[in-house]
Design an enzyme around this catalytic site. Structure first.
Site, PDB file in Angstrom:
ATOM      1  N   TRP A  39       0.822  -1.217   0.000  1.00 50.78           N
ATOM      2  CA  TRP A  39       0.000   0.000   0.000  1.00 50.78           C
ATOM      3  C   TRP A  39       0.853   1.265   0.000  1.00 50.78           C
ATOM      4  O   TRP A  39       0.330   2.353  -0.165  1.00 50.78           O
ATOM      5  CB  TRP A  39      -0.981   0.011   1.179  1.00 50.78           C
ATOM      6  CG  TRP A  39      -0.387  -0.410   2.496  1.00 50.78           C
ATOM      7  CD1 TRP A  39       0.283   0.383   3.383  1.00 50.78           C
ATOM      8  CD2 TRP A  39      -0.402  -1.734   3.053  1.00 50.78           C
ATOM      9  NE1 TRP A  39       0.685  -0.358   4.457  1.00 50.78           N
ATOM     10  CE2 TRP A  39       0.275  -1.655   4.305  1.00 50.78           C
ATOM     11  CE3 TRP A  39      -0.929  -2.955   2.638  1.00 50.78           C
ATOM     12  CZ2 TRP A  39       0.448  -2.769   5.120  1.00 50.78           C
ATOM     13  CZ3 TRP A  39      -0.756  -4.058   3.464  1.00 50.78           C
ATOM     14  CH2 TRP A  39      -0.085  -3.966   4.680  1.00 50.78           C
ATOM     15  N   GLU A  52      -6.135   0.073   4.863  1.00 50.11           N
ATOM     16  CA  GLU A  52      -6.406   0.751   6.139  1.00 50.11           C
ATOM     17  C   GLU A  52      -7.528   0.071   6.902  1.00 50.11           C
ATOM     18  O   GLU A  52      -7.458  -0.090   8.120  1.00 50.11           O
ATOM     19  CB  GLU A  52      -6.758   2.231   5.891  1.00 50.11           C
ATOM     20  CG  GLU A  52      -5.552   3.092   5.546  1.00 50.11           C
ATOM     21  CD  GLU A  52      -4.504   3.113   6.661  1.00 50.11           C
ATOM     22  OE1 GLU A  52      -4.856   2.956   7.835  1.00 50.11           O
ATOM     23  OE2 GLU A  52      -3.317   3.265   6.336  1.00 50.11           O
ATOM     24  N   GLN A  57      -8.091  -3.456  12.816  1.00 47.55           N
ATOM     25  CA  GLN A  57      -8.053  -4.316  14.005  1.00 47.55           C
ATOM     26  C   GLN A  57      -7.198  -5.547  13.791  1.00 47.55           C
ATOM     27  O   GLN A  57      -7.299  -6.506  14.524  1.00 47.55           O
ATOM     28  CB  GLN A  57      -9.467  -4.763  14.382  1.00 47.55           C
ATOM     29  CG  GLN A  57     -10.148  -3.862  15.388  1.00 47.55           C
ATOM     30  CD  GLN A  57     -11.265  -3.063  14.776  1.00 47.55           C
ATOM     31  OE1 GLN A  57     -11.479  -3.136  13.575  1.00 47.55           O
ATOM     32  NE2 GLN A  57     -11.946  -2.299  15.574  1.00 47.55           N
ATOM     33  N   THR A  58      -6.376  -5.518  12.746  1.00 45.29           N
ATOM     34  CA  THR A  58      -5.610  -6.718  12.400  1.00 45.29           C
ATOM     35  C   THR A  58      -4.153  -6.342  12.144  1.00 45.29           C
ATOM     36  O   THR A  58      -3.873  -5.285  11.590  1.00 45.29           O
ATOM     37  CB  THR A  58      -6.215  -7.367  11.124  1.00 45.29           C
ATOM     38  OG1 THR A  58      -7.634  -7.429  11.279  1.00 45.29           O
ATOM     39  CG2 THR A  58      -5.690  -8.764  10.912  1.00 45.29           C
ATOM     40  N   TYR A  99     -14.564  -8.838  12.887  1.00 46.22           N
ATOM     41  CA  TYR A  99     -15.214  -7.516  12.769  1.00 46.22           C
ATOM     42  C   TYR A  99     -15.771  -7.340  11.351  1.00 46.22           C
ATOM     43  O   TYR A  99     -15.331  -6.483  10.585  1.00 46.22           O
ATOM     44  CB  TYR A  99     -14.235  -6.385  13.092  1.00 46.22           C
ATOM     45  CG  TYR A  99     -13.676  -6.447  14.491  1.00 46.22           C
ATOM     46  CD1 TYR A  99     -14.372  -5.885  15.560  1.00 46.22           C
ATOM     47  CD2 TYR A  99     -12.473  -7.084  14.737  1.00 46.22           C
ATOM     48  CE1 TYR A  99     -13.858  -5.962  16.848  1.00 46.22           C
ATOM     49  CE2 TYR A  99     -11.965  -7.166  16.032  1.00 46.22           C
ATOM     50  CZ  TYR A  99     -12.663  -6.599  17.075  1.00 46.22           C
ATOM     51  OH  TYR A  99     -12.149  -6.674  18.336  1.00 46.22           O
ATOM     52  N   TYR A 137      -9.461   9.089  11.368  1.00 46.00           N
ATOM     53  CA  TYR A 137      -8.116   8.570  11.124  1.00 46.00           C
ATOM     54  C   TYR A 137      -7.998   7.976   9.725  1.00 46.00           C
ATOM     55  O   TYR A 137      -7.073   8.309   8.968  1.00 46.00           O
ATOM     56  CB  TYR A 137      -7.720   7.482  12.171  1.00 46.00           C
ATOM     57  CG  TYR A 137      -6.596   6.680  11.604  1.00 46.00           C
ATOM     58  CD1 TYR A 137      -5.319   7.225  11.507  1.00 46.00           C
ATOM     59  CD2 TYR A 137      -6.820   5.414  11.028  1.00 46.00           C
ATOM     60  CE1 TYR A 137      -4.292   6.533  10.878  1.00 46.00           C
ATOM     61  CE2 TYR A 137      -5.801   4.717  10.404  1.00 46.00           C
ATOM     62  CZ  TYR A 137      -4.538   5.285  10.336  1.00 46.00           C
ATOM     63  OH  TYR A 137      -3.531   4.623   9.684  1.00 46.00           O
ATOM     64  N   ASP A 155      -3.073   7.451  14.308  1.00 50.92           N
ATOM     65  CA  ASP A 155      -3.412   6.094  14.749  1.00 50.92           C
ATOM     66  C   ASP A 155      -2.743   5.853  16.105  1.00 50.92           C
ATOM     67  O   ASP A 155      -2.133   6.766  16.680  1.00 50.92           O
ATOM     68  CB  ASP A 155      -2.996   5.046  13.695  1.00 50.92           C
ATOM     69  CG  ASP A 155      -1.487   4.872  13.630  1.00 50.92           C
ATOM     70  OD1 ASP A 155      -0.753   5.733  14.173  1.00 50.92           O
ATOM     71  OD2 ASP A 155      -1.028   3.878  13.042  1.00 50.92           O
ATOM     72  N   CYS A 209       9.773   3.525  18.600  1.00 52.25           N
ATOM     73  CA  CYS A 209       9.105   4.067  19.784  1.00 52.25           C
ATOM     74  C   CYS A 209       7.899   3.182  20.079  1.00 52.25           C
ATOM     75  O   CYS A 209       6.757   3.590  19.968  1.00 52.25           O
ATOM     76  CB  CYS A 209       8.684   5.516  19.487  1.00 52.25           C
ATOM     77  SG  CYS A 209       8.202   6.434  20.942  1.00 52.25           S
ATOM     78  N   CYS A 216      15.693   4.813  22.031  1.00 48.05           N
ATOM     79  CA  CYS A 216      15.879   6.270  21.965  1.00 48.05           C
ATOM     80  C   CYS A 216      17.248   6.650  21.393  1.00 48.05           C
ATOM     81  O   CYS A 216      17.380   7.670  20.728  1.00 48.05           O
ATOM     82  CB  CYS A 216      15.692   6.888  23.340  1.00 48.05           C
ATOM     83  SG  CYS A 216      14.043   6.577  24.019  1.00 48.05           S
ATOM     84  N   CYS A 219      16.921   6.833  17.704  1.00 48.46           N
ATOM     85  CA  CYS A 219      15.673   7.440  17.228  1.00 48.46           C
ATOM     86  C   CYS A 219      15.968   8.748  16.487  1.00 48.46           C
ATOM     87  O   CYS A 219      16.646   9.627  17.021  1.00 48.46           O
ATOM     88  CB  CYS A 219      14.765   7.723  18.425  1.00 48.46           C
ATOM     89  SG  CYS A 219      13.279   8.622  17.946  1.00 48.46           S
ATOM     90  N   CYS A 225      12.782  15.175  21.307  1.00 46.62           N
ATOM     91  CA  CYS A 225      11.872  14.456  22.213  1.00 46.62           C
ATOM     92  C   CYS A 225      11.963  14.984  23.646  1.00 46.62           C
ATOM     93  O   CYS A 225      13.044  15.151  24.186  1.00 46.62           O
ATOM     94  CB  CYS A 225      12.198  12.965  22.188  1.00 46.62           C
ATOM     95  SG  CYS A 225      11.031  12.010  23.166  1.00 46.62           S
TER      96      CYS A 225
HETATM   97  S1  SF4 Z   1      13.467   9.521  21.667  1.00 47.07           S
HETATM   98 FE1  SF4 Z   1      11.312   9.922  22.120  1.00 47.07          FE
HETATM   99  S2  SF4 Z   1      10.255   9.533  20.193  1.00 47.07           S
HETATM  100 FE2  SF4 Z   1      12.276   8.568  20.041  1.00 47.07          FE
HETATM  101  S3  SF4 Z   1      12.013   6.454  20.753  1.00 47.07           S
HETATM  102 FE3  SF4 Z   1      12.612   7.653  22.510  1.00 47.07          FE
HETATM  103  S4  SF4 Z   1      10.677   8.257  23.445  1.00 47.07           S
HETATM  104 FE4  SF4 Z   1      10.217   7.642  21.380  1.00 47.07          FE
END
Ligand code: SF4
Length: 351
Positions: A39, A52, A57-58, A99, A137, A155, A209, A216, A219, A225
């Protein structure tokens, strides 16, 4: 922690400096690690809507790994094909995803698109949201993924990421909490289009996350963050407890036929199941087997009573075993019937 009321004031702009830097960092990261879901390789509104709705729910692993998405598009390649299909065919194709109102609404949406838009998928957020079974959504996801509209789609993955990014400590499943996240999400979507941005945020929630773990130090949003205790977020209302229930059904078979009952309730309307007609109160009958399954917040134990001959009641019909593969049937009953057919086949062979 205070509970937000529904009229709690919503801060329109997210508490962030250098939002452009965050957008660029996420886009660069997504270009490297974003997964190639089918998709994501299409701009066809119908195909994206199907994905979507299936994913509502899956899990992705089921939708893709068990072939639901590809099979559906082979069987109903466009709104015209889906609009023209029999409801029974549609429910059968959906079998195993649960569903079932999702499948019915998809077909209703296909008919609306055919009748009101001449088969052309509507492009505006409001038009998409007005389709049967489509909420805010899903409308945002379809508008941004198919048409690159600069709209938010929050979501559960994105809600979690936003709650952590902005250290949002209110409940995210109240009207006020949802409104706040949507407002921030809407402000963050790049004006040039939401396709990459929404996909990247989702990917971040799915792989970095996550609900029960975060990475983190790898990330791409770490520099922006604000979460001090990521795993304590997001805050949610206490979930309803699991309810344990028993179900008693009849496995009535005679001369290569089985008795089934058609569901009339809203959730599974039109599907065929093993009859439940107060069989546990019938004198002299005791269960020969049982089967456990879970549906929404119910943990069900199905007790199965085998009988040879009964009279079909209202909404019940005898079916030849060969007919079962074309009938829509909720998975728990399909499994019990399959077990019976298997047992019967082995018994016939050993004679
Ligand atoms: S830095 Fe913040 S956004 Fe990134 S994984 Fe950690 S908690 Fe999540």
């Amino acid at each position: 922690m205070s509970q937000p009321s529904n009229d709690q004031k919503v801060a329109e702009s997210p508490p962030i400096e250098d939002a452009d830097g965050l957008r660029a960092a996420l886009a660069a990261w997504f270009a490297q690690v974003g997964r190639d879901y089918p998709w994501r390789a299409t701009e066809d509104g119908y195909e994206i809507l199907v994905s979507e709705v299936m994913l509502q729910q899956t899990q992705v692993a089921t939708v893709l790994g068990r072939g639901y998405y590809h099979r559906w598009l082979e069987q109903f390649p466009d709104v015209k094909a889906l609009a023209a299909a029999d409801e029974e065919e549609v429910l059968r194709a959906w079998e195993g995803l649960g569903y079932y109102s999702r499948a019915r609404n998809l077909q209703k949406a296909a008919r609306v698109i055919l009748e009101e838009y001449g088969g052309e998928f509507p492009r505006s957020l409001d038009q998409i949201e007005a389709l049967p079974g489509v909420g805010r959504y899903t409308a945002g996801a379809v508008a941004s993924f198919a048409f690159n509209a600069p709209v938010a789609a929050v979501d559960s993955n994105i809600a979690r990421v936003l709650a952590r990014l902005f250290d949002f400590r209110e409940c995210i499943d109240t009207t006020a909490g949802q409104r706040q996240l949507l407002q921030w999400a809407a402000r963050l979507v790049p004006k040039a289009g939401g396709r990459i941005w929404n996909s990247a945020l989702m990917e971040l929630g799915q792989n970095v996350c996550k609900a029960k773990s975060t990475v983190c130090d790898r990330c791409p949003a770490a520099a922006w963050c604000q979460a001090s205790e990521p795993l304590a977020l997001p805050v949610k209302k206490t979930r309803a407890a699991v309810t344990v229930v028993d179900e008693h059904v009849l496995l009535a078979c005679r001369r290569g036929k089985i008795l089934l009952q058609q569901e009339v309730g809203r959730r599974r309307k039109g599907l065929w199941k093993l009859p439940s007609r107060g069989v546990e109160k019938m004198p002299g009958l005791s269960p020969v087997d049982k089967h456990n399954y879970t549906i929404t917040r119910y943990r069900v134990t199905m007790f199965i009573y085998e009988v040879e001959d009964v009279i079909a009641e209202e909404n019940e019909r005898w079916f030849r075993l060969e007919e079962l593969s074309n009938l829509p049937m909720p998975s728990p009953y399909r499994r019990v019937v399959a077990r019976y057919v298997d047992r019967r086949g082995k018994a016939t062979q050993s004679r």
